[in-house]
Scaffold this active site. Structure first.
Site, PDB file in Angstrom:
ATOM      1  N   CYS A  80       0.867  -1.189   0.000  1.00  0.00           N
ATOM      2  CA  CYS A  80       0.000   0.000   0.000  1.00  0.00           C
ATOM      3  C   CYS A  80       0.898   1.231   0.000  1.00  0.00           C
ATOM      4  CB  CYS A  80      -0.983  -0.016   1.173  1.00  0.00           C
ATOM      5  SG  CYS A  80      -0.243   0.028   2.817  1.00  0.00           S
ATOM      6  N   ASP A 113      -8.244   3.802   1.278  1.00  0.00           N
ATOM      7  CA  ASP A 113      -7.295   4.202   2.313  1.00  0.00           C
ATOM      8  C   ASP A 113      -8.068   4.647   3.555  1.00  0.00           C
ATOM      9  OD1 ASP A 113      -5.357   5.319   3.860  1.00  0.00           O
ATOM     10  OD2 ASP A 113      -4.486   6.554   2.269  1.00  0.00           O
ATOM     11  N   SER A 125      -1.812  -2.705   3.999  1.00  0.00           N
ATOM     12  CA  SER A 125      -0.971  -3.874   3.681  1.00  0.00           C
ATOM     13  C   SER A 125      -0.569  -4.694   4.910  1.00  0.00           C
ATOM     14  CB  SER A 125       0.245  -3.485   2.820  1.00  0.00           C
ATOM     15  OG  SER A 125       1.080  -2.569   3.459  1.00  0.00           O
ATOM     16  N   CYS A 138      -1.395   0.671   7.444  1.00  0.00           N
ATOM     17  CA  CYS A 138      -2.838   0.370   7.558  1.00  0.00           C
ATOM     18  C   CYS A 138      -3.229  -0.854   6.725  1.00  0.00           C
ATOM     19  CB  CYS A 138      -3.686   1.582   7.131  1.00  0.00           C
ATOM     20  SG  CYS A 138      -3.429   3.053   8.148  1.00  0.00           S
TER      21      CYS A 138
HETATM   22  P1  4NP Z   1      -1.817   2.791   4.152  1.00  0.00           P
HETATM   23  O1  4NP Z   1      -2.473   4.130   4.759  1.00  0.00           O
HETATM   24  O2  4NP Z   1      -1.278   3.150   2.793  1.00  0.00           O
HETATM   25  O3  4NP Z   1      -2.980   1.860   4.064  1.00  0.00           O
HETATM   26  O4  4NP Z   1      -0.748   2.364   5.124  1.00  0.00           O
HETATM   27  C1  4NP Z   1      -1.793   5.355   4.840  1.00  0.00           C
HETATM   28  C2  4NP Z   1      -0.949   5.597   5.890  1.00  0.00           C
HETATM   29  C3  4NP Z   1      -0.307   6.812   5.984  1.00  0.00           C
HETATM   30  C4  4NP Z   1      -0.524   7.791   5.012  1.00  0.00           C
HETATM   31  C5  4NP Z   1      -1.362   7.516   3.943  1.00  0.00           C
HETATM   32  C6  4NP Z   1      -1.987   6.301   3.869  1.00  0.00           C
HETATM   33  N1  4NP Z   1       0.111   9.041   5.118  1.00  0.00           N
HETATM   34  O5  4NP Z   1      -0.165   9.927   4.281  1.00  0.00           O
HETATM   35  O6  4NP Z   1       0.916   9.253   6.028  1.00  0.00           O
END
Ligand code: 4NP
Length: 152
Positions: free
Chosen positions: A7, A123, A14, A12
């Site tokens: 991800c 997300d 992955s 979150c």
């Molecule tokens: P993930 O979610 O890609 O499912 O781990 C996110 C975690 C952090 C951020 C974006 C998405 N961020 O912008 O910090």
């Protein structure tokens, strides 16, 4: 079989996918290897998001041992299948692949849940706890089908 779940932040979606898949792999007694990574480096070294760990723990799966890392080109040599949570992840993964041939190993996670209304895992980072539960439910369907598909 070696499968990498990917991800953006690797805190979150992955790690939740990795936890669900490794739990199912153990239940099936399969000798498969799983890992997860992010296309971004914002959270490298961190534990999964607290909300992700809680949604998983509430459903009997502990992912507190996982730590975020960034996707690297050698992952395309090491893993048989690299699964993207959304289309943006897939695009960024292909850009990191060492060759167009190896880039073929990258697929969309939700390709394994063709009956589901969503083609991408949303997300949940900027939302509430309910988003993490929705992610859990869709990943559970995709992981079960993935195991069936690979073993067939
Ligand atoms: P993930 O979610 O890609 O499912 O781990 C996110 C975690 C952090 C951020 C974006 C998405 N961020 O912008 O910090």
């Amino acid at each position: 079989m070696k499968i990498l779940l990917v991800c953006l932040g690797n805190i979150c979606r992955s790690p939740m996918a990795e936890g669900i898949l490794r739990n199912m792999i153990a239940e099936h007694g399969l000798d498969w290897h799983t890992d997860s990574a992010g296309t971004g480096d914002y959270h490298v070294g961190e534990q999964p998001d607290r909300r992700a760990m809680k949604a998983m723990r509430d459903r009997g799966i502990d992912i507190s041992d996982l730590r975020a890392r960034r996707l690297r080109p050698s992952d395309f040599d090491e893993f048989d299948l690299l699964l993207a949570m959304d289309a943006s992840n897939l695009h960024n993964m292909r850009a990191v692949a060492p060759s167009t041939e190896l880039a073929e190993k990258a697929r969309m996670m939700m390709d394994y849940a063709p009956g589901h209304a969503l083609r991408e895992v949303p997300d949940p980072y900027f939302g509430g706890d309910e988003g993490f539960v929705a992610v859990y439910d869709m990943l559970t369907i995709a992981c079960a089908n993935l195991i069936d598909d690979v073993r067939r």
